[in-house]
Design a protein around this motif. Structure first.
Motif, PDB file in Angstrom:
ATOM      1  N   UNK A  11       0.910  -1.128  -0.099  1.00 48.11           N
ATOM      2  CA  UNK A  11       0.015  -0.082   0.029  1.00 48.11           C
ATOM      3  C   UNK A  11       0.792   1.165   0.060  1.00 48.11           C
ATOM      4  N   UNK A  12       2.088   1.224   0.870  1.00 48.20           N
ATOM      5  CA  UNK A  12       2.879   2.425   0.740  1.00 48.20           C
ATOM      6  C   UNK A  12       3.277   2.424  -0.332  1.00 48.20           C
ATOM      7  N   UNK A  13       3.917   1.486  -1.231  1.00 49.60           N
ATOM      8  CA  UNK A  13       4.309   1.506  -2.449  1.00 49.60           C
ATOM      9  C   UNK A  13       3.483   2.316  -3.573  1.00 49.60           C
ATOM     10  N   UNK A  14       2.389   1.633  -3.367  1.00 47.54           N
ATOM     11  CA  UNK A  14       1.383   2.071  -4.374  1.00 47.54           C
ATOM     12  C   UNK A  14       1.075   3.558  -4.308  1.00 47.54           C
ATOM     13  N   UNK A  15       0.658   4.082  -3.006  1.00 55.27           N
ATOM     14  CA  UNK A  15       0.763   5.348  -2.614  1.00 55.27           C
ATOM     15  C   UNK A  15       1.906   6.350  -3.217  1.00 55.27           C
ATOM     16  N   UNK A  16       3.127   5.968  -2.858  1.00 55.76           N
ATOM     17  CA  UNK A  16       4.201   6.882  -3.293  1.00 55.76           C
ATOM     18  C   UNK A  16       4.410   6.765  -4.836  1.00 55.76           C
ATOM     19  N   UNK A  17       3.980   5.775  -5.475  1.00 51.63           N
ATOM     20  CA  UNK A  17       3.942   5.850  -6.981  1.00 51.63           C
ATOM     21  C   UNK A  17       3.215   6.709  -7.555  1.00 51.63           C
ATOM     22  N   UNK A  18       1.674   6.697  -6.896  1.00 55.08           N
ATOM     23  CA  UNK A  18       0.737   7.722  -7.340  1.00 55.08           C
ATOM     24  C   UNK A  18       0.893   9.043  -7.283  1.00 55.08           C
ATOM     25  N   UNK A  19       1.708   9.236  -5.939  1.00 57.03           N
ATOM     26  CA  UNK A  19       2.079  10.753  -5.633  1.00 57.03           C
ATOM     27  C   UNK A  19       2.978  11.331  -6.599  1.00 57.03           C
ATOM     28  N   UNK A  20       4.038  10.330  -6.936  1.00 60.87           N
ATOM     29  CA  UNK A  20       5.095  10.809  -7.833  1.00 60.87           C
ATOM     30  C   UNK A  20       4.666  11.037  -9.152  1.00 60.87           C
ATOM     31  N   UNK A  21       3.724  10.177  -9.768  1.00 55.92           N
ATOM     32  CA  UNK A  21       3.379  10.358 -11.067  1.00 55.92           C
ATOM     33  C   UNK A  21       2.645  11.732 -11.221  1.00 55.92           C
ATOM     34  N   UNK A  22       1.724  11.911 -10.204  1.00 56.97           N
ATOM     35  CA  UNK A  22       0.817  13.232 -10.107  1.00 56.97           C
ATOM     36  C   UNK A  22       1.741  14.629  -9.937  1.00 56.97           C
ATOM     37  N   UNK A  23       2.695  14.522  -9.147  1.00 58.97           N
ATOM     38  CA  UNK A  23       3.694  15.619  -9.256  1.00 58.97           C
ATOM     39  C   UNK A  23       4.443  15.645 -10.485  1.00 58.97           C
ATOM     40  N   UNK A  24       5.005  14.502 -11.221  1.00 56.95           N
ATOM     41  CA  UNK A  24       5.676  14.767 -12.301  1.00 56.95           C
ATOM     42  C   UNK A  24       4.971  15.281 -13.449  1.00 56.95           C
ATOM     43  N   UNK A  25       3.740  14.851 -13.526  1.00 56.81           N
ATOM     44  CA  UNK A  25       2.688  15.516 -14.562  1.00 56.81           C
ATOM     45  C   UNK A  25       2.470  17.038 -14.067  1.00 56.81           C
TER      46      UNK A  25
END
Length: 104
Positions: A11-25
């Motif tokens: 769950x932590x890994x998925x949350x981090x991936x989503x946050x990083x994707x949104x920030x990079x966009x």
């Protein structure tokens, strides 16, 4: 390792991936201009070799009569049957799709 610890890690890994994707966009929502030019050149090379190419690295607004989108402007030059052909294009900066192609 307990199942609970494993699920917390997933769950932590998925949350981090989503946050990083949104920030990079948000930081750079556009496809790099070099990548757009490479894609356009690859399509032109399927028909014949190209002699030159260029692209403006900054976006500009393009209005197709319905909506306004940010685009990269560029061009391709090639020889075809001994004649020099020049094409100018406008590619959507978000997706890289060519939205306008003019033979000049």
């Amino acid at each position: 390792m307990k199942l609970r610890d494993f699920l917390i890690g997933v769950a932590t890994g998925l949350a981090a991936a989503i946050i990083i994707k949104e920030a990079s966009e948000r930081i750079s929502p556009f496809v790099p201009a070099n990548q757009v030019l490479d894609n356009v050149k690859d399509e032109f090379k399927k028909e014949s070799p190209i002699d030159g190419s260029w692209i403006y690295m900054k976006t500009e607004d393009f209005n197709n009569g319905v909506m306004t989108i940010p685009v990269y402007r560029g061009g391709i030059t090639r020889m075809n049957n001994g004649q020099l052909e020049t094409f100018e294009f406008a590619a959507d900066a978000r997706s890289g799709v060519v939205v306008d192609l003019v033979k000049s």
